[in-house]
Design an enzyme around this catalytic site. Structure first.
Site, PDB file in Angstrom:
ATOM      1  CB  SER A  92      30.537  38.901  35.215  1.00  0.00           C
ATOM      2  OG  SER A  92      31.545  38.235  34.465  1.00  0.00           O
ATOM      3  CG  ASP A 113      37.795  44.866  35.143  1.00  0.00           C
ATOM      4  OD1 ASP A 113      37.863  44.915  33.906  1.00  0.00           O
ATOM      5  OD2 ASP A 113      36.806  44.391  35.744  1.00  0.00           O
ATOM      6  CG  HIS A 155      34.231  42.210  34.096  1.00  0.00           C
ATOM      7  ND1 HIS A 155      35.130  42.294  35.133  1.00  0.00           N
ATOM      8  CD2 HIS A 155      33.509  41.087  34.303  1.00  0.00           C
ATOM      9  CE1 HIS A 155      34.967  41.256  35.930  1.00  0.00           C
ATOM     10  NE2 HIS A 155      33.990  40.506  35.453  1.00  0.00           N
TER      11      HIS A 155
END
Length: 213
Positions: free
Chosen positions: A36, A185, A188
Site C-alpha cells: 500500500s 484512518d 496510511h
C-alpha cells in the site's frame, strides 16, 4: 510509537492500476514493487508514491519513469508469486527496482525466517536478471516483543548486503506518528505524507541510478 503498525487497514486489498508496457527510450525505468505504501492507498490518480517520485526526479534533472507495481495488502509471499509476471508485463528491463515489502508480514506475525526467505527469493531473481535493487526497510511494532523486532528489522540490511543493494532503512521515516501526514484512518500516508516519503528516499534513489551509469 508506531501506532499505525497495529492497524489492520494495511491489509485492504486494492489492486494496482493497469499500465501499458513501457519503453526505455525516454530515460531510466524504475519499478516500485511493494504494498500500500507504493500503491498510493486511498489517494487519487497521480498522487501516490510512484508519480510523486517520478516528478521529484524530473525536478532534479533525471527524466525517469517510475512504474507503480504496488498492491495494497501484499505480503512478501504475494510479491514473490507475482514478480515474474510483473517483470514480463513491463515490456522493458528496469534500471532500478525499489523493493518495499514486509510490513504486512509483520502485522500478521509471520515468522521473520519466512519473510526473509521470500525477500531473498525476490532479490535473487532481480539479481539474476541484472536489475539493481533498492531495499526499502521497515520497523516492527513494539508489541511484538524485542526478539521478533530484532529478527525482523535485521532482514533488510542483511539482504541488502548480500546482494550489494542500496538500502533505505525505514520507508516511513518522518511520517509515522504525524497525523497531519496521514489519511483519516491514521495509518496510511496522505499526499503530504507520500511527499515526505519521497523526499526521504530521493537521495538514495539518485545514488542508485548514478551507480548504474
Amino acid at each position: 510509537m508506531l501506532r499505525w503498525l497495529l492497524f489492520p487497514a494495511l491489509f485492504a486489498a486494492v489492486p494496482a492500476s493497469a499500465q501499458a508496457p513501457l519503453s526505455k527510450s525516454e530515460g531510466p525505468l524504475i519499478l516500485a514493487f511493494g504494498d500500500s505504501l507504493t500503491a498510493g492507498y486511498g489517494l487519487g490518480r497521480g498522487l501516490g508514491f510512484a508519480p510523486q517520485l517520478q516528478d521529484a526526479l524530473r525536478r532534479h534533472g533525471v527524466a525517469a519513469r517510475v512504474h507503480d507495481a504496488g498492491v495494497s495488502g501484499d505480503t512478501t509471499a504475494g510479491g514473490r508469486a507475482r514478480l515474474s509476471w510483473t517483470l514480463q508485463r513491463l515490456g522493458a528491463k528496469p534500471d532500478l527496482a525499489i523493493v518495499e515489502l514486509g510490513a504486512n508480514d509483520m502485522l500478521r506475525g509471520v515468522d521473520p525466517m519466512v519473510t526473509e526467505a521470500n525477500l531473498d527469493a525476490i532479490l535473487a531473481e532481480l539479481d539474476k536478471q541484472g536489475i539493481p535493487v533498492l531495499v526499502a526497510g521497515m520497523l516492527a511494532a513494539p508489541n511484538l516483543g524485542p526478539d521478533y523486532r530484532k529478527r525482523y528489522e535485521a532482514i533488510f540490511p542483511a539482504l541488502a548486503r548480500k546482494y550489494g543493494a542500496d538500502l533505505y532503512p525505514f520507508m516511513l521515516q518522518g511520517v509515522v506518528g504525524n497525523r497531519a501526514l496521514l489519511l483519516g484512518d491514521g495509518v496510511h500516508p496522505n499526499f503530504e505524507g507520500i511527499k515526505r516519503m519521497v523526499t526521504g528516499i530521493l537521495p538514495t534513489v539518485q545514488r542508485a541510478l548514478a551507480r548504474k551509469k
